[in-house]
Write a protein that holds these residues in place. Sequence first.
Motif, short mmCIF file in Angstrom:
data_model
loop_
_atom_site.label_atom_id
_atom_site.label_comp_id
_atom_site.label_asym_id
_atom_site.label_seq_id
_atom_site.Cartn_x
_atom_site.Cartn_y
_atom_site.Cartn_z
N GLU A 92 80.44 33.04 -106.09
CA GLU A 92 80.46 33.79 -104.76
C GLU A 92 81.04 32.91 -103.70
O GLU A 92 81.82 33.61 -102.97
CB GLU A 92 78.96 34.06 -104.34
N LEU A 93 80.96 31.64 -103.68
CA LEU A 93 81.37 30.75 -102.72
C LEU A 93 82.83 30.57 -102.99
O LEU A 93 83.77 30.72 -102.17
CB LEU A 93 80.75 29.43 -102.80
N LEU A 94 83.24 30.48 -104.31
CA LEU A 94 84.78 30.30 -104.78
C LEU A 94 85.37 31.75 -104.26
O LEU A 94 86.38 31.69 -103.73
CB LEU A 94 84.76 30.14 -106.13
N ASP A 95 84.67 32.75 -104.59
CA ASP A 95 85.35 33.97 -104.29
C ASP A 95 85.53 34.23 -102.67
O ASP A 95 86.58 34.54 -102.38
CB ASP A 95 84.54 35.07 -104.85
N ILE A 96 84.68 33.80 -101.78
CA ILE A 96 84.76 33.83 -100.48
C ILE A 96 85.72 32.90 -100.00
O ILE A 96 86.67 33.10 -99.33
CB ILE A 96 83.40 33.66 -99.85
#
Length: 67
Positions: free
Chosen positions: A43-47
């Motif tokens: 999720e953090l990478l996608d954001i």
Amino acid sequence: MSSTDRDVDHALAYPEPPASPLWHRHGAKARPLTPEQQRRNRELLDIAQRTTRSRSPRPTETLAEAS
């Protein structure tokens, strides 16, 4: 023509030095990430990949000139 008369690659004339001990890891292996940690990282990478970071412009005046 003997082998001593031929051109020799001097880079290969000496044995390679041993690897640095800092390149080897000793001790316990790292724990694998839990599925929850993996999901959070995704999720953090996608954001991070979707958002653009605004670059603040550098001030044209120096701190000495500003005061």
